[in-house]
Design an enzyme around this catalytic site. Structure first.
Site, PDB file in Angstrom:
ATOM      1  N   CYS A  47      -2.735   5.981  -9.461  1.00  0.00           N
ATOM      2  CA  CYS A  47      -4.118   6.025  -8.990  1.00  0.00           C
ATOM      3  C   CYS A  47      -5.032   5.482 -10.085  1.00  0.00           C
ATOM      4  O   CYS A  47      -4.956   5.926 -11.230  1.00  0.00           O
ATOM      5  CB  CYS A  47      -4.480   7.468  -8.657  1.00  0.00           C
ATOM      6  SG  CYS A  47      -6.198   7.693  -8.172  1.00  0.00           S
ATOM      7  N   CYS A  63      -0.754   1.803   3.973  1.00  0.00           N
ATOM      8  CA  CYS A  63      -1.547   0.589   3.754  1.00  0.00           C
ATOM      9  C   CYS A  63      -2.596   0.916   2.689  1.00  0.00           C
ATOM     10  O   CYS A  63      -3.555   1.626   2.963  1.00  0.00           O
ATOM     11  CB  CYS A  63      -2.179   0.209   5.081  1.00  0.00           C
ATOM     12  SG  CYS A  63      -3.105  -1.318   5.008  1.00  0.00           S
ATOM     13  N   CYS A  74      -5.647  10.659  -2.874  1.00  0.00           N
ATOM     14  CA  CYS A  74      -4.932  11.200  -4.038  1.00  0.00           C
ATOM     15  C   CYS A  74      -5.156  12.704  -4.116  1.00  0.00           C
ATOM     16  O   CYS A  74      -6.288  13.171  -4.074  1.00  0.00           O
ATOM     17  CB  CYS A  74      -5.454  10.500  -5.295  1.00  0.00           C
ATOM     18  SG  CYS A  74      -4.869  11.215  -6.836  1.00  0.00           S
ATOM     19  N   CYS A 116      -7.297  13.673  -7.617  1.00  0.00           N
ATOM     20  CA  CYS A 116      -8.725  13.399  -7.827  1.00  0.00           C
ATOM     21  C   CYS A 116      -9.488  13.266  -6.512  1.00  0.00           C
ATOM     22  O   CYS A 116     -10.704  13.093  -6.521  1.00  0.00           O
ATOM     23  CB  CYS A 116      -8.918  12.150  -8.681  1.00  0.00           C
ATOM     24  SG  CYS A 116      -8.527  10.602  -7.831  1.00  0.00           S
ATOM     25  N   CYS A 156      -7.231   8.413 -11.600  1.00  0.00           N
ATOM     26  CA  CYS A 156      -6.741   9.537 -12.413  1.00  0.00           C
ATOM     27  C   CYS A 156      -5.330   9.349 -12.965  1.00  0.00           C
ATOM     28  O   CYS A 156      -4.785  10.279 -13.574  1.00  0.00           O
ATOM     29  CB  CYS A 156      -6.795  10.813 -11.588  1.00  0.00           C
ATOM     30  SG  CYS A 156      -5.515  10.901 -10.319  1.00  0.00           S
TER      31      CYS A 156
END
Ligand SMILES: [Zn+2]
Length: 187
Positions: free
Chosen positions: A101, A172, A149, A152, A104
């Site tokens: 990510c 996606c 995520c 975060c 984070c």
């Protein structure tokens, strides 16, 4: 077609089926293979790479996120924006490694979970376990499954049911929401 000709066609088709089976072997064919990809994802993490756990939440204010992310990243992660298809350099990323990510650093996918969906967005048929939460959104009238995520809360993309077997899933993902860590810095 004479008998001999049909035999030739028949044999050619058989050989093609066998060859195609070999070519497809690189893709996981059973759910057991998917479980192994999920279980062994750390094998693709670069030596010494420091990454957080899903259980260590990162909560920042909107202003702090603005400072930490650029405008395109902020739009996707914090405002559920969608990047234009075909714009992410990660579409062409084929090296072994891990996608984390951008907000984070939580590891989300490995290179072995990625496939070419032809949509213009980085696409994955499965994820590292326990790293995403989902919601249903109705922005395009028909319901879609949004995912974000777990650490975060940053929006990453939508998951669809038109992916390759055996999962049938297409995660996606906006490329701008990801950072790629190659397994080897030499590659
Ligand atoms: Zn995150």
């Amino acid at each position: 077609m004479t008998r001999r000709e049909s035999l030739k066609v028949f044999l050619a088709a058989g050989i093609w089926t066998i060859l195609k089976g070999r070519l497809d072997a690189a893709q996981p064919s059973a759910m057991k293979d998917i479980e192994n990809l999920q279980k062994n994802w750390k094998a693709l993490l670069a030596d010494g790479a420091k990454v957080p756990l899903p259980s260590e939440p990162l909560k920042l204010s909107k202003e702090e996120w603005r400072k930490r992310l650029d405008a395109a990243q902020f739009n996707v992660l914090r405002e559920e924006g969608t990047e234009r298809p075909g714009t992410s350099p990660l579409n062409a990323e084929k090296r072994p490694g891990v996608f984390v990510c951008i907000g984070c650093n939580l590891p989300l996918f490995t290179s072995e979970m990625k496939y070419e969906s032809g949509t213009g967005w980085p696409s994955f048929f499965t994820t590292i376990p326990g790293v995403f939460g989902t919601t249903t959104d109705y922005k395009l009238i028909l319901p879609r499954t949004e995912y974000h995520c777990i650490r975060c809360g940053g929006h990453h993309g939508h998951v669809f049911d038109d992916g390759p077997p055996p999962t049938g899933k297409r995660w996606c993902n906006n490329g701008v929401a990801l950072k790629f860590i190659p397994k080897s810095s030499k590659a």
